[in-house]
Scaffold this motif. Structure first.
Motif, PDB file in Angstrom:
ATOM      1  N   MET A   1       0.693  -1.032   0.028  1.00 49.09           N
ATOM      2  CA  MET A   1       0.028   0.023   0.038  1.00 49.09           C
ATOM      3  C   MET A   1       0.960   1.101  -0.002  1.00 49.09           C
ATOM      4  N   ILE A   2       0.676   2.177  -0.717  1.00 46.17           N
ATOM      5  CA  ILE A   2       1.243   3.373  -0.936  1.00 46.17           C
ATOM      6  C   ILE A   2       0.835   4.426  -0.185  1.00 46.17           C
ATOM      7  N   THR A   3       1.434   5.048   0.822  1.00 52.56           N
ATOM      8  CA  THR A   3       1.076   6.071   1.334  1.00 52.56           C
ATOM      9  C   THR A   3       1.350   7.545   0.962  1.00 52.56           C
ATOM     10  N   LYS A   4       0.188   8.533   0.971  1.00 53.59           N
ATOM     11  CA  LYS A   4       0.435   9.496   0.537  1.00 53.59           C
ATOM     12  C   LYS A   4       0.865  10.642   1.462  1.00 53.59           C
ATOM     13  N   ILE A   5       1.980  11.503   1.148  1.00 53.37           N
ATOM     14  CA  ILE A   5       2.182  12.494   1.774  1.00 53.37           C
ATOM     15  C   ILE A   5       2.174  13.980   1.386  1.00 53.37           C
ATOM     16  N   VAL A   6       1.439  14.798   2.155  1.00 50.29           N
ATOM     17  CA  VAL A   6       1.142  15.917   1.768  1.00 50.29           C
ATOM     18  C   VAL A   6       1.901  17.022   2.683  1.00 50.29           C
ATOM     19  N   PRO A   7       2.996  17.392   2.183  1.00 50.32           N
ATOM     20  CA  PRO A   7       3.825  18.261   2.705  1.00 50.32           C
ATOM     21  C   PRO A   7       3.091  19.705   3.005  1.00 50.32           C
ATOM     22  N   ASP A   8       3.629  20.570   4.096  1.00 50.09           N
ATOM     23  CA  ASP A   8       3.086  21.962   4.034  1.00 50.09           C
ATOM     24  C   ASP A   8       4.240  22.969   3.953  1.00 50.09           C
ATOM     25  N   VAL A  33       2.382  17.401  -3.398  1.00 52.61           N
ATOM     26  CA  VAL A  33       2.625  18.872  -3.015  1.00 52.61           C
ATOM     27  C   VAL A  33       1.361  19.931  -3.667  1.00 52.61           C
ATOM     28  N   PRO A  34       0.763  20.507  -2.540  1.00 49.81           N
ATOM     29  CA  PRO A  34      -0.300  21.269  -3.132  1.00 49.81           C
ATOM     30  C   PRO A  34       0.420  22.439  -3.700  1.00 49.81           C
ATOM     31  N   LEU A  35      -0.478  22.769  -4.703  1.00 47.15           N
ATOM     32  CA  LEU A  35       0.132  24.089  -5.617  1.00 47.15           C
ATOM     33  C   LEU A  35      -0.108  25.430  -4.676  1.00 47.15           C
ATOM     34  N   ALA A  36      -0.764  25.229  -3.710  1.00 47.23           N
ATOM     35  CA  ALA A  36      -0.735  26.511  -2.776  1.00 47.23           C
ATOM     36  C   ALA A  36       0.454  26.495  -2.009  1.00 47.23           C
ATOM     37  N   GLU A  58      14.357  23.837  -1.922  1.00 47.95           N
ATOM     38  CA  GLU A  58      14.251  22.493  -1.215  1.00 47.95           C
ATOM     39  C   GLU A  58      13.256  21.640  -1.986  1.00 47.95           C
ATOM     40  N   LEU A  59      12.216  22.189  -2.782  1.00 49.14           N
ATOM     41  CA  LEU A  59      11.416  21.360  -3.597  1.00 49.14           C
ATOM     42  C   LEU A  59      12.258  20.874  -4.931  1.00 49.14           C
ATOM     43  N   LYS A  60      13.159  21.697  -5.320  1.00 45.40           N
ATOM     44  CA  LYS A  60      13.883  21.261  -6.380  1.00 45.40           C
ATOM     45  C   LYS A  60      14.827  19.868  -6.108  1.00 45.40           C
ATOM     46  N   ARG A  61      15.363  20.155  -4.774  1.00 48.60           N
ATOM     47  CA  ARG A  61      16.115  19.051  -4.199  1.00 48.60           C
ATOM     48  C   ARG A  61      15.190  17.711  -4.031  1.00 48.60           C
ATOM     49  N   LEU A  62      14.131  18.037  -3.477  1.00 52.37           N
ATOM     50  CA  LEU A  62      13.213  16.891  -3.317  1.00 52.37           C
ATOM     51  C   LEU A  62      12.791  16.168  -4.482  1.00 52.37           C
ATOM     52  N   ARG A  63      12.530  17.107  -5.518  1.00 45.25           N
ATOM     53  CA  ARG A  63      12.222  16.310  -6.668  1.00 45.25           C
ATOM     54  C   ARG A  63      13.349  15.627  -7.376  1.00 45.25           C
ATOM     55  N   GLU A  64      14.672  15.991  -7.138  1.00 43.99           N
ATOM     56  CA  GLU A  64      15.699  15.278  -7.696  1.00 43.99           C
ATOM     57  C   GLU A  64      16.015  13.960  -6.971  1.00 43.99           C
ATOM     58  N   LYS A  69      15.491   8.207  -6.310  1.00 42.79           N
ATOM     59  CA  LYS A  69      14.909   7.074  -5.639  1.00 42.79           C
ATOM     60  C   LYS A  69      13.706   6.409  -5.845  1.00 42.79           C
ATOM     61  N   LYS A  70      13.438   6.953  -7.161  1.00 38.67           N
ATOM     62  CA  LYS A  70      12.042   6.427  -7.846  1.00 38.67           C
ATOM     63  C   LYS A  70      10.838   6.386  -7.232  1.00 38.67           C
ATOM     64  N   ILE A  71      10.722   7.667  -6.489  1.00 41.28           N
ATOM     65  CA  ILE A  71       9.418   7.768  -5.710  1.00 41.28           C
ATOM     66  C   ILE A  71       8.551   8.998  -6.511  1.00 41.28           C
ATOM     67  N   LYS A  72       7.380   8.726  -6.572  1.00 42.26           N
ATOM     68  CA  LYS A  72       6.453   9.575  -7.069  1.00 42.26           C
ATOM     69  C   LYS A  72       6.275  11.021  -6.417  1.00 42.26           C
ATOM     70  N   ILE A  73       6.450  11.958  -7.076  1.00 43.55           N
ATOM     71  CA  ILE A  73       6.199  13.007  -6.649  1.00 43.55           C
ATOM     72  C   ILE A  73       5.117  14.111  -7.433  1.00 43.55           C
ATOM     73  N   ARG A  74       4.196  14.687  -7.153  1.00 43.23           N
ATOM     74  CA  ARG A  74       3.344  15.461  -8.333  1.00 43.23           C
ATOM     75  C   ARG A  74       2.885  16.685  -7.275  1.00 43.23           C
ATOM     76  N   PHE A  75       2.529  17.546  -8.084  1.00 44.52           N
ATOM     77  CA  PHE A  75       1.972  18.969  -7.660  1.00 44.52           C
ATOM     78  C   PHE A  75       0.577  18.929  -8.156  1.00 44.52           C
TER      79      PHE A  75
END
Length: 81
Positions: A1-8, A33-36, A58-64, A69-75
């Motif tokens: 099961m994939i856990t979704k993480i929504v950072p503030d 990542v919320p567009l807000a 930091e968002l740029k670093r997180l994307r890299e 690590k082949k982790i899905k990130i989306r905005f």
């Protein structure tokens, strides 16, 4: 099961999520990542505030890290009006 993480905004700025992903502490995750959050960081950077630039970097670093690590990130979400 994939856990979704929504950072503030504060988690992004402090780099906590990037560190956890980089160390392999989080597995089977998707980062949403919320567009807000992105808009708030861009607004701060546009005002010349260092916190905005730090957050955007930091968002740029997180994307890299996620790509490596082949982790899905989306905005997603609605942009604030």
């Amino acid at each position: 099961m994939i856990t979704k993480i929504v950072p503030d905004t504060s988690i992004v700025i402090h780099g906590n999520l990037s560190k956890m992903v980089e160390k392999g502490e989080l597995k089977d995750i998707e980062i949403v990542v919320p567009l807000a959050v992105l808009d708030e960081l861009q607004a701060q950077a546009s005002k010349g505030r260092e916190i905005g630039f730090i957050g955007l970097e930091e968002l740029k670093r997180l994307r890299e890290i996620c790509k490596e690590k082949k982790i899905k990130i989306r905005f997603t979400g609605d942009r604030p009006t």
